[in-house]
Design an enzyme around this catalytic site. Structure first.
Site, PDB file in Angstrom:
ATOM      1  N   TYR A 235      -3.537 -15.531   7.558  1.00  0.00           N
ATOM      2  CA  TYR A 235      -3.619 -14.793   8.821  1.00  0.00           C
ATOM      3  C   TYR A 235      -5.048 -15.000   9.264  1.00  0.00           C
ATOM      4  CZ  TYR A 235       0.576 -11.887   9.084  1.00  0.00           C
ATOM      5  OH  TYR A 235       1.850 -11.424   9.240  1.00  0.00           O
ATOM      6  N   ASP A 256       3.015 -16.694  14.237  1.00  0.00           N
ATOM      7  CA  ASP A 256       3.997 -15.886  14.977  1.00  0.00           C
ATOM      8  C   ASP A 256       3.648 -14.398  14.977  1.00  0.00           C
ATOM      9  OD1 ASP A 256       4.466 -15.256  12.351  1.00  0.00           O
ATOM     10  OD2 ASP A 256       6.560 -15.923  12.312  1.00  0.00           O
ATOM     11  N   HIS A 348       9.506 -14.984  10.704  1.00  0.00           N
ATOM     12  CA  HIS A 348       8.789 -13.998   9.889  1.00  0.00           C
ATOM     13  C   HIS A 348       9.778 -12.992   9.280  1.00  0.00           C
ATOM     14  CE1 HIS A 348       4.392 -12.715   9.652  1.00  0.00           C
ATOM     15  NE2 HIS A 348       4.983 -11.803   8.916  1.00  0.00           N
TER      16      HIS A 348
HETATM   17  C1  PPY Z   1       4.305  -8.624   7.166  1.00  0.00           C
HETATM   18  O1  PPY Z   1       4.396  -7.451   6.804  1.00  0.00           O
HETATM   19  O2  PPY Z   1       5.188  -9.161   7.834  1.00  0.00           O
HETATM   20  C2  PPY Z   1       3.170  -9.426   6.827  1.00  0.00           C
HETATM   21  O3  PPY Z   1       3.170 -10.571   7.136  1.00  0.00           O
HETATM   22  C3  PPY Z   1       2.039  -8.854   6.101  1.00  0.00           C
HETATM   23  C4  PPY Z   1       1.099  -8.094   6.918  1.00  0.00           C
HETATM   24  C5  PPY Z   1       1.030  -6.756   6.724  1.00  0.00           C
HETATM   25  C6  PPY Z   1       0.129  -6.048   7.442  1.00  0.00           C
HETATM   26  C7  PPY Z   1      -0.699  -6.677   8.341  1.00  0.00           C
HETATM   27  C8  PPY Z   1      -0.596  -8.010   8.528  1.00  0.00           C
HETATM   28  C9  PPY Z   1       0.293  -8.728   7.800  1.00  0.00           C
END
Ligand code: PPY
Length: 488
Positions: A235, A256, A348
């Site tokens: 991220y 995404d 996702h």
């Molecule tokens: C998700 O929960 O879908 C994730 O990809 C993890 C996440 C959790 C909290 C902030 C950013 C990503």
């Protein structure tokens, strides 16, 4: 050595100390920057916050975010009164169920792990892992899409020997499947992501390390075998410099999620205690009530990430760069032209844009578009699919339609939440057995022999009558009434 009493004297917003893993930290200046908001952290002002901190922060988070002078040293353990946690009835019942879960040899498929996890996980963990965005149409469509593809098996092929091993981004893999990133593993099991690393090392499967792992990057790398390949989900952080510090085989940049989807199951957990029972709301606590686990920790995500940034990533790393979360041929072509080494057709796990199509359905148009722009399959450009994969047959359908390999996230997550490392090993075995049987029945001895002609995907695009039910709307919709007879 500091006493717990001294720590307790620093329990205000202007002067705030906390204890984590027996160490005292002055977090006063960090409070406004805490990604989860200031209020949640203040709940633990002057106290031992280890239990709340542990599942949702990699171990070094606190040290990495504070200057060394804020680390005030160890607390004298003899002064800390051990908080004896009073277990609620629901929690006691959960412990009993955990002890009485089905023996691992009675687990026959990946759905079984999910069924066990649903019962044995703390309600907040289940809510976070299982949640998807809005009306959860896409998460269910991800599964449904596989059922709209039918097999066209060939017969009388000598299928005595079956080989389902693969090469993914130049790395050998015992399965045409990699472990996709799922965050916060310690919410569901004390060893968190290490369950995956250890099982993957033993069985030659590749793990994608999540950005938000509960275990630190170093812990995961230390748990891996000497040459065990690892991928990394990224991220992109608002602080781009943080990105530079990371090194692995392939970088899967999440594209995404410029903002996190609204996952209402997760959000609703703010209204209940961790044992799942209703919690009296404390109007003064200030804990944001409209955010679940995920949104509360998502402020680090950089929504300004765009195509112009890709060249920068290419200058800071020699790793393969894969864009995770592509849905259209237009973006697939842009990824190819930008010099990326691949894409993941992913929504996702249904957690971002609800009513977006499944990766499997998008695969058809994207493969067709990529075929117009170079060799196919393109050895320099991989196309992965994830979302809803639970069976070996799902994997084969994606491969037949052109996928290089397939990502499984929740399937393996639920395996370790319910049975730890042994659960993940069992999940690999189940997928391997399912692949072997289905390849034999399809008449394919190895993955090269899985051909587009082996599936009928003509129904994949048809959603008529096959769209998942809008449950929330349906449960409140009041049907119209017809004219009534007088006096009836
Ligand atoms: C998700 O929960 O879908 C994730 O990809 C993890 C996440 C959790 C909290 C902030 C950013 C990503």
């Amino acid at each position: 050595m500091l006493s717990a009493q001294t720590v307790a004297e620093h329990a205000s917003q202007d002067n705030c100390w906390i204890i984590i893993h027996g160490q005292v930290y002055d977090i006063t200046s960090f409070i406004p920057e805490h990604p989860g908001g200031s209020k949640i952290i203040l709940k633990y002002a002057g106290k031992d916050a280890t239990e709340a901190y542990e599942p949702i922060h990699p171990p070094n988070t606190i040290k990495d975010n504070l200057t060394p002078d804020k680390h005030l040293g160890p607390v004298d353990p003899s002064t800390v009164t051990k908080v004896v946690k009073v277990l609620s009835e629901a929690e006691k019942q959960r412990q009993v169920l955990l002890e009485n879960r089905p023996p691992l040899d009675e687990i026959l498929n990946l759905h079984d792990f999910e069924a066990v996890a649903k019962v044995v996980l703390p309600p907040t963990a289940w809510a976070y892992y299982s949640s998807a965005s809005d009306d959860e149409i896409t998460i269910r469509e991800n599964r449904a899409a596989f059922q709209r593809v039918w097999f066209r098996p060939r017969i009388l092929v000598n299928v005595s020997t079956i080989d389902y091993s693969s090469t993914i981004l130049g790395q050998r893999s015992s399965l045409p499947v990699y472990i996709s990133a799922t965050a916060l593993g310690k919410l569901g099991h004390p060893d968190g992501e290490l369950n995956l690393t250890r099982a993957a090392g033993k069985h030659g499967v590749i793990q994608m390390i999540p950005t938000l792992a509960s275990c630190s990057f170093d812990e995961i790398v230390d748990a891996a075998q000497p040459n065990q390949p690892l991928f990394l989900q990224l991220y992109v952080n608002r602080d781009r410099e943080i990105t530079k510090t990371i090194r692995v085989k392939a970088l899967f940049i999440t594209v995404d999620a410029p903002q996190l989807g609204r996952r209402e199951k997760d959000m609703r957990m703010k209204f209940v205690g961790s044992d799942g029972t209703a919690k009296v709301q404390d109007g003064m606590s200030g804990v944001k009530k409209d955010e679940g686990v995920a949104r509360a920790i998502s402020s680090f995500i950089d929504p300004s990430l765009c195509w112009d940034d890709i060249p920068w990533f290419q200058t800071i790393t020699n790793m393969a760069i894969i864009l995770k979360g592509v849905s259209t041929p237009e973006d697939a072509i842009l990824a190819l032209e930008s010099g990326c080494q691949g894409i993941v057709l992913s929504n996702h796990g249904g957690r971002q844009l609800d009513t977006s199509r499944s990766g499997l359905e998008n695969l058809i148009d994207i493969v067709a578009a990529l075929k117009t722009r170079g060799p196919w399959p393109n050895p320099k450009f991989s196309v992965f699919v994830d979302g809803g994969v639970r069976r070996g047959s799902d994997v084969l359908k994606a491969l037949a339609l052109g996928a290089t390999a397939v990502g499984v996230g929740r399937g393996f997550l639920y395996a370790f939440c319910s049975y730890g490392e042994a659960g993940v090993e069992k999940a690999f075995k189940i997928l391997g057995d399912e692949l072997e049987m289905n390849m034999r029945l399809l008449g394919a001895r190895n993955l090269k022999e899985i051909k587009p002609e082996m599936v009928d995907a003509s129904g994949l695009r048809s959603h008529a009558g096959l769209t998942p039910t809008d449950n929330l709307y349906q449960s409140t919709y009041q049907p119209l009434r017809l004219a009534e007879f007088k006096g009836s």
